[in-house]
Design a protein around this motif. Structure first.
Motif, mmCIF file in Angstrom:
data_model
loop_
_atom_site.group_PDB
_atom_site.id
_atom_site.type_symbol
_atom_site.label_atom_id
_atom_site.label_comp_id
_atom_site.label_asym_id
_atom_site.label_seq_id
_atom_site.Cartn_x
_atom_site.Cartn_y
_atom_site.Cartn_z
ATOM 1 N N PRO A 7 6.106 70.075 74.205
ATOM 2 C CA PRO A 7 4.736 69.768 73.819
ATOM 3 C C PRO A 7 4.310 70.292 72.452
ATOM 4 O O PRO A 7 3.263 69.932 71.957
ATOM 5 N N GLY A 8 5.107 71.161 71.842
ATOM 6 C CA GLY A 8 4.759 71.663 70.515
ATOM 7 C C GLY A 8 3.744 72.788 70.569
ATOM 8 O O GLY A 8 3.751 73.605 71.473
ATOM 9 N N LEU A 14 9.876 74.301 73.349
ATOM 10 C CA LEU A 14 11.303 74.535 73.525
ATOM 11 C C LEU A 14 11.834 75.384 72.369
ATOM 12 O O LEU A 14 12.695 76.229 72.553
ATOM 13 N N GLU A 15 11.292 75.185 71.191
ATOM 14 C CA GLU A 15 11.691 75.944 70.010
ATOM 15 C C GLU A 15 11.386 77.435 70.145
ATOM 16 O O GLU A 15 12.044 78.257 69.530
ATOM 17 N N SER A 16 10.384 77.778 70.944
ATOM 18 C CA SER A 16 10.000 79.184 71.091
ATOM 19 C C SER A 16 10.809 79.913 72.165
ATOM 20 O O SER A 16 10.621 81.115 72.370
ATOM 21 N N TYR A 18 13.708 81.886 73.254
ATOM 22 C CA TYR A 18 14.747 82.654 72.568
ATOM 23 C C TYR A 18 15.347 83.755 73.437
ATOM 24 O O TYR A 18 16.289 84.421 73.031
ATOM 25 N N ASP A 19 14.797 83.964 74.619
ATOM 26 C CA ASP A 19 15.343 84.963 75.527
ATOM 27 C C ASP A 19 15.038 84.536 76.968
ATOM 28 O O ASP A 19 14.395 83.509 77.202
ATOM 29 N N ILE A 20 15.494 85.322 77.914
ATOM 30 C CA ILE A 20 15.348 84.951 79.324
ATOM 31 C C ILE A 20 13.885 84.892 79.763
ATOM 32 O O ILE A 20 13.489 83.920 80.400
ATOM 33 N N PRO A 21 13.034 85.881 79.430
ATOM 34 C CA PRO A 21 11.624 85.758 79.834
ATOM 35 C C PRO A 21 10.950 84.501 79.280
ATOM 36 O O PRO A 21 10.197 83.836 79.992
ATOM 37 N N SER A 22 11.227 84.149 78.023
ATOM 38 C CA SER A 22 10.597 82.945 77.467
ATOM 39 C C SER A 22 11.169 81.674 78.097
ATOM 40 O O SER A 22 10.471 80.671 78.196
#
Length: 181
Positions: A7-8, A14-16, A18-22
């Protein structure tokens, strides 16, 4: 479908991730709401055909959503170069046939390895993966799907040994009579 899953700005993109919690946040805040949406379109689609979960007015999920992770074994002696030869450093190496973990894990070995003999290998920029792994299916209800993801998070289903996570589902469009995986 791509716009729903990425969704941006304003949401977990999706770009944000970067780790398991995210990644768990992305599944809870984007995947589940996108695939189990309760809107005018999905309600109208459900009235027309109540057999499959509608994604919008024309597309439906064929089956269920499958989460599959591939894991690696803990390796000893991961020191780099002769300078560090005296040190014994454990690590989780890159994924490969010899490093792939098939060992059950979790409380009472709750999560076990599954071979997918009809699956297709995946080849990407960062690695190649066979179709096997640790598979969990999401229920077809949004509340139960969120509960399942929260259970996986509490059980540390994803961890340092995880090398890839695949979120698989098939979309069927009855107007054109085709399924897309």
């Amino acid at each position: 479908m791509r716009a729903k899953l990425d969704p941006g700005t304003g949401a977990v993109s999706l770009e944000s991730v970067y780790d398991i919690p995210s990644l768990y946040e992305y599944m809870e805040q984007v995947i589940v709401p996108s695939l189990y949406e309760n809107s005018t379109d999905t309600n109208m689609a459900q009235d027309q055909l109540d057999k499959l979960n509608p994604l919008d007015a024309t597309n439906r999920i064929l089956g269920t959503v499958r989460l599959r992770q591939v894991r690696v074994k803990n390796a000893e002696n991961c020191q780099v170069g002769p300078l560090f030869a005296r040190y014994r450093i454990p690590c989780y190496p890159v994924f490969g046939q010899e490093t792939e973990s098939q060992q059950a894990f979790g409380i009472d070995d709750k999560y076990s390895y599954s071979a997918d003999i009809t699956g297709t290998p995946w080849v990407g920029h960062l690695g190649s993966y066979n179709p096997h792994g640790f598979i969990e299916l999401l229920p077809i209800n949004d509340t139960l799907a969120l509960n399942k993801i929260r259970e996986l998070r509490a059980d540390d289903w994803l961890g340092a040994q995880t090398r890839a996570l695949f979120i698989d589902f098939s979309v069927w469009n009855p107007k054109i009579g085709r399924a897309h995986v």
